[in-house]
Design an enzyme around this catalytic site. Structure first.
Site, PDB file in Angstrom:
ATOM      1  N   GLY A 100       0.810  -1.222   0.000  1.00 16.86           N
ATOM      2  CA  GLY A 100       0.000   0.000   0.000  1.00 16.86           C
ATOM      3  C   GLY A 100       0.840   1.267   0.000  1.00 16.86           C
ATOM      4  O   GLY A 100       2.059   1.225   0.118  1.00 16.86           O
ATOM      5  N   GLY A 102       2.563   3.620   1.534  1.00 20.19           N
ATOM      6  CA  GLY A 102       3.085   3.808   2.884  1.00 20.19           C
ATOM      7  C   GLY A 102       3.539   5.234   3.137  1.00 20.19           C
ATOM      8  O   GLY A 102       3.733   5.652   4.276  1.00 20.19           O
ATOM      9  N   ARG A 103       3.746   5.950   2.056  1.00 15.23           N
ATOM     10  CA  ARG A 103       4.166   7.352   2.229  1.00 15.23           C
ATOM     11  C   ARG A 103       3.679   8.231   1.086  1.00 15.23           C
ATOM     12  O   ARG A 103       4.128   9.354   0.926  1.00 15.23           O
ATOM     13  CB  ARG A 103       5.670   7.433   2.315  1.00 15.23           C
ATOM     14  CG  ARG A 103       6.387   6.806   1.132  1.00 15.23           C
ATOM     15  CD  ARG A 103       7.819   7.169   1.139  1.00 15.23           C
ATOM     16  NE  ARG A 103       8.570   6.337   0.228  1.00 15.23           N
ATOM     17  CZ  ARG A 103       9.856   6.506   0.008  1.00 15.23           C
ATOM     18  NH1 ARG A 103      10.505   7.460   0.624  1.00 15.23           N
ATOM     19  NH2 ARG A 103      10.484   5.732  -0.836  1.00 15.23           N
ATOM     20  N   LYS A 122       4.390  12.352  -2.499  1.00 19.29           N
ATOM     21  CA  LYS A 122       5.235  11.239  -2.046  1.00 19.29           C
ATOM     22  C   LYS A 122       6.156  11.740  -0.936  1.00 19.29           C
ATOM     23  O   LYS A 122       6.956  12.651  -1.160  1.00 19.29           O
ATOM     24  CB  LYS A 122       6.064  10.694  -3.217  1.00 19.29           C
ATOM     25  CG  LYS A 122       6.900   9.477  -2.832  1.00 19.29           C
ATOM     26  CD  LYS A 122       7.437   8.771  -4.064  1.00 19.29           C
ATOM     27  CE  LYS A 122       8.363   7.613  -3.699  1.00 19.29           C
ATOM     28  NZ  LYS A 122       8.866   6.932  -4.876  1.00 19.29           N
ATOM     29  N   ASP A 134       8.508   5.411   8.207  1.00 18.32           N
ATOM     30  CA  ASP A 134       8.067   6.711   8.727  1.00 18.32           C
ATOM     31  C   ASP A 134       7.172   7.534   7.801  1.00 18.32           C
ATOM     32  O   ASP A 134       6.719   8.609   8.173  1.00 18.32           O
ATOM     33  CB  ASP A 134       9.297   7.550   9.123  1.00 18.32           C
ATOM     34  CG  ASP A 134      10.247   7.751   7.945  1.00 18.32           C
ATOM     35  OD1 ASP A 134       9.862   7.429   6.800  1.00 18.32           O
ATOM     36  OD2 ASP A 134      11.372   8.228   8.178  1.00 18.32           O
ATOM     37  N   GLY A 135       6.948   7.055   6.584  1.00 16.79           N
ATOM     38  CA  GLY A 135       6.067   7.788   5.676  1.00 16.79           C
ATOM     39  C   GLY A 135       6.720   8.977   4.999  1.00 16.79           C
ATOM     40  O   GLY A 135       6.056   9.758   4.324  1.00 16.79           O
ATOM     41  N   ARG A 192       3.564  13.982  -7.363  1.00 19.81           N
ATOM     42  CA  ARG A 192       3.535  13.175  -8.587  1.00 19.81           C
ATOM     43  C   ARG A 192       2.150  13.260  -9.215  1.00 19.81           C
ATOM     44  O   ARG A 192       1.151  13.472  -8.519  1.00 19.81           O
ATOM     45  CB  ARG A 192       3.803  11.706  -8.261  1.00 19.81           C
ATOM     46  CG  ARG A 192       5.052  11.458  -7.462  1.00 19.81           C
ATOM     47  CD  ARG A 192       5.483  10.023  -7.574  1.00 19.81           C
ATOM     48  NE  ARG A 192       4.581   9.078  -6.898  1.00 19.81           N
ATOM     49  CZ  ARG A 192       4.891   7.793  -6.732  1.00 19.81           C
ATOM     50  NH1 ARG A 192       6.040   7.323  -7.217  1.00 19.81           N
ATOM     51  NH2 ARG A 192       4.069   6.977  -6.101  1.00 19.81           N
ATOM     52  N   ASP A 269       4.223  -4.418  -7.183  1.00 21.81           N
ATOM     53  CA  ASP A 269       3.621  -3.193  -6.629  1.00 21.81           C
ATOM     54  C   ASP A 269       4.189  -1.961  -7.317  1.00 21.81           C
ATOM     55  O   ASP A 269       3.671  -0.860  -7.131  1.00 21.81           O
ATOM     56  CB  ASP A 269       3.856  -3.108  -5.114  1.00 21.81           C
ATOM     57  CG  ASP A 269       5.306  -3.337  -4.729  1.00 21.81           C
ATOM     58  OD1 ASP A 269       5.841  -4.404  -5.092  1.00 21.81           O
ATOM     59  OD2 ASP A 269       5.919  -2.470  -4.094  1.00 21.81           O
ATOM     60  N   ASP A 279       7.357   4.740  -9.611  1.00 13.56           N
ATOM     61  CA  ASP A 279       8.171   4.492  -8.415  1.00 13.56           C
ATOM     62  C   ASP A 279       9.661   4.463  -8.728  1.00 13.56           C
ATOM     63  O   ASP A 279      10.302   3.408  -8.768  1.00 13.56           O
ATOM     64  CB  ASP A 279       7.746   3.196  -7.709  1.00 13.56           C
ATOM     65  CG  ASP A 279       6.489   3.437  -6.876  1.00 13.56           C
ATOM     66  OD1 ASP A 279       5.883   4.516  -7.016  1.00 13.56           O
ATOM     67  OD2 ASP A 279       6.128   2.558  -6.084  1.00 13.56           O
TER      68      ASP A 279
HETATM   69  P1  AMP Z   1       9.184   0.768  -2.740  1.00 14.82           P
HETATM   70  O1  AMP Z   1      10.221  -0.300  -2.629  1.00 14.82           O
HETATM   71  O2  AMP Z   1       9.713   2.165  -2.546  1.00 14.82           O
HETATM   72  O3  AMP Z   1       8.323   0.630  -3.922  1.00 14.82           O
HETATM   73  O4  AMP Z   1       8.258   0.558  -1.485  1.00 14.82           O
HETATM   74  C1  AMP Z   1       7.619  -0.625  -1.151  1.00 14.82           C
HETATM   75  C2  AMP Z   1       6.557  -0.335  -0.144  1.00 14.82           C
HETATM   76  O5  AMP Z   1       7.126   0.286   1.009  1.00 14.82           O
HETATM   77  C3  AMP Z   1       5.472   0.599  -0.623  1.00 14.82           C
HETATM   78  O6  AMP Z   1       4.285   0.150  -0.076  1.00 14.82           O
HETATM   79  C4  AMP Z   1       5.880   1.935  -0.049  1.00 14.82           C
HETATM   80  O7  AMP Z   1       4.795   2.802   0.137  1.00 14.82           O
HETATM   81  C5  AMP Z   1       6.484   1.522   1.277  1.00 14.82           C
HETATM   82  N1  AMP Z   1       7.476   2.477   1.759  1.00 14.82           N
HETATM   83  C6  AMP Z   1       8.693   2.740   1.233  1.00 14.82           C
HETATM   84  N2  AMP Z   1       9.323   3.688   1.941  1.00 14.82           N
HETATM   85  C7  AMP Z   1       8.503   4.033   2.964  1.00 14.82           C
HETATM   86  C8  AMP Z   1       8.580   4.959   4.057  1.00 14.82           C
HETATM   87  N3  AMP Z   1       9.649   5.722   4.261  1.00 14.82           N
HETATM   88  N4  AMP Z   1       7.527   5.040   4.884  1.00 14.82           N
HETATM   89  C9  AMP Z   1       6.449   4.265   4.707  1.00 14.82           C
HETATM   90  N5  AMP Z   1       6.320   3.379   3.716  1.00 14.82           N
HETATM   91  C10 AMP Z   1       7.328   3.261   2.857  1.00 14.82           C
HETATM   92 MG    MG Z   2       6.713   1.225  -4.719  1.00 18.63          MG
END
Ligand code: AMP
Ligand code: MG
Length: 523
Positions: A100, A102-103, A122, A134-135, A192, A269, A279
């Protein structure tokens, strides 16, 4: 700030009933309402003016106080209800369950010239999907996403866009190398923009939970808003939908291979259902043409997401999407036929693309071999992909082949010119001779061919070290390089003699530097 907002996503799809911003599994819903976190001391670094105008955001709005507040989480647009999307995903080949946004927080959709765009921040703070993180997002990864997504657009590669880049004024703790040395970095937010941020994982999570009712609702929504050419909602139409996603994905991957872009984390994802590059994390650009290269240190052992494997991985990801859509289609054979066709289509489209890079328009039964031999040669000694293809346009169909000088036009592309001797030199000479002979069969003049080749082989890409230089300057509050690169990359196919210094091989200092050739997922 007045924008023509629209709320079809939240109106037509089921919402998480829990309104608390606590981390949890979100069932029976496609998103959760959540508000961006307030930021301490926001500061605008850059905006994409052309793009903003094209979606109905005027220059006056872009420079307003309100705009800065909106894109850094300190003010909501009127009558909007921001939300984070629920999705799952296969990460590095394994089902990871719920991930989902996450940030990332979707502010709203806006409509301009009959086109709908979702605005998404983002790095805007925690959501129910933040898991243990931490989002937030840091300046370096935000600059990389901002510059690269725009560069990709101007290269003609389907991608999400970026509207703005801003500092939050908050500090963010990151362990860049995952080696127990966390340090504070500047927080930043990219706004974005895309017609939709739906991913393969948006559908996978519903099937994994056997929530076929929401699956059907979400697929129907996707078709209605993004694949309107599909008229009905029966099994055949869902197959057509899957076929359409395959076509869009294939098109995107061919573009990546054309320009030498390596995504780095092709988890499901991170695969847009609209076939957009999405992403931007530890991505990288090929310097030396190398099928085995990956910028992602997290993937350095298996190199699952290496340049040469992107086509295979896209197919593997589509297979996961097929599994997710299966409950609506219930015809494994039909899905398999489409997936098998993907391979055939890929081979065909790849050949077409490579021929275009070589400036070849007519048919010759030996072209496949010509391309194969070229790829083998490019691996003999480190050869800069961008400089090589751009320089190839200098050959003339009427060249009286003078063996002594035949390598001259491409010499600049070799990282170790001293290696181009003996067998390697001979193989290049042979290939170039064949190529020049092949050019003689072309119906177009050299000028016409050069112009076509220069429209397909970019002169300027966001080399890994260029982004790093912009990051290092920005960290010292010098943003001129961000702007210079943004301007340069708006016209990647034009000569731009004033920017010639960026048409150069990666400097040696950047060969093994963190942030240049090695990137972790830390962002
Ligand atoms: P990514 O590898 O960046 O595509 O991230 C994979 C998942 O981790 C996605 O659901 C992102 O929203 C979540 N995510 C990545 N970095 C963070 C962060 N700093 N805080 C919260 N969620 C994160
Ligand atoms: Mg991602």
């Amino acid at each position: 700030m007045e924008l023509n907002t629209s709320h079809t996503f939240t109106k037509q799809l089921p919402a998480d009933k829990n309104l608390n911003n606590t981390r949890r599994q979100v069932l029976g819903a496609c998103y959760s309402y959540v508000q961006p976190k307030k930021t301490a001391n926001p500061k605008l670094i850059h905006t994409a003016k052309h793009f903003a105008n094209s979606i109905g955001i005027s220059e006056k709005m872009l420079t307003s106080e309100d705009f800065l507040k909106v894109i850094t989480g300190n003010q909501l647009l009127q009558n909007t209800t921001p939300y984070a999307m629920c999705y799952g995903g296969h990460q590095f080949g394994n089902w990871a369950g719920q991930l989902g946004d996450g940030r990332a927080i979707n502010l709203t959709d806006i409509i301009h010239d009959n086109k709908k765009w979702t605005l998404q921040l983002k790095g805007a703070g925690e959501t129910p999907y933040s898991r243990s993180a931490d989002g937030l997002a840091v300046l370096r990864s935000s600059i990389r996403e901002y510059l690269c997504s725009e560069a990709m657009h101007y290269l003609g590669v389907p991608t999400t866009r970026a509207l703005s880049l801003a500092l939050t004024g908050d500090q963010v703790l990151r362990d860049v190398l995952y080696n127990g040395n966390p340090a504070y970095e500047k927080g930043a937010i990219v706004c974005r923009v895309a017609p939709s941020f739906l991913r393969f994982g948006s559908y996978e999570i519903l099937t994994a939970r056997k929530d076929y009712t929401t699956l059907k609702t979400l697929v129907d929504y996707t078709i209605t808003h993004h694949f309107p050419e599909i008229a009905n909602r029966n099994k055949a139409d869902y197959l057509t939908f899957f076929q359409a996603v395959c076509n869009k994905t294939l098109n995107m991957i061919i573009h990546w291979q054309r320009v030498g872009f390596v995504h780095g984390v092709m988890n499901t994802d991170n695969m847009s259902v609209l076939g957009l590059t999405i992403d931007y994390g530890p991505y990288g650009w090929l310097e030396g043409f190398d099928y085995d290269w990956t910028p992602n240190t997290t993937d350095s052992e298996h190199k699952r997401y290496r340049f040469g494997n992107q086509p295979n991985i896209s197919l593997w990801n589509l297979l996961q999407l097929a599994n997710a859509l299966y409950p609506l289609i219930e015809d494994a054979e039909a899905l398999e036929i489409i997936l098998n066709e993907y391979n055939t289509q890929f081979h065909h489209k790849y050949q077409q693309m490579m021929k275009a890079k070589l400036g070849l328009t007519s048919y010759n039964e030996n072209d496949t071999e010509l391309i194969k031999n070229l790829e083998a040669n490019l691996h003999l000694s480190e050869t800069d992909m961008t400089i090589f293809f751009r320089s190839l346009a200098s050959y003339s169909k009427n060249d009286n082949i003078n063996l002594k000088a035949i390598l001259n036009p491409i010499k600049e592309a070799f990282y170790k010119p001293e290696e181009i001797t003996g067998e390697i030199k001979k193989r290049w000479e042979t290939w170039l001779q064949t190529y020049i002979n092949r050019l003689a069969e072309e119906p177009y003049t050299d000028t016409e061919r050069t112009s076509a080749m220069n429209g397909i082989n970019p002169k300027y890409v966001l080399r890994n070290y260029m982004a790093q230089l912009a990051i290092e300057a920005a960290d010292k509050e010098e943003y001129q390089l961000v702007d210079e690169l943004y301007t340069l990359l708006q016209k990647p196919y034009e000569e731009q003699p004033e920017h010639q210094k960026w048409f150069a091989k990666r400097p040696e200092w950047a060969r093994h530097k963190i942030g240049c050739s090695m990137l972790s997922c830390s962002s």
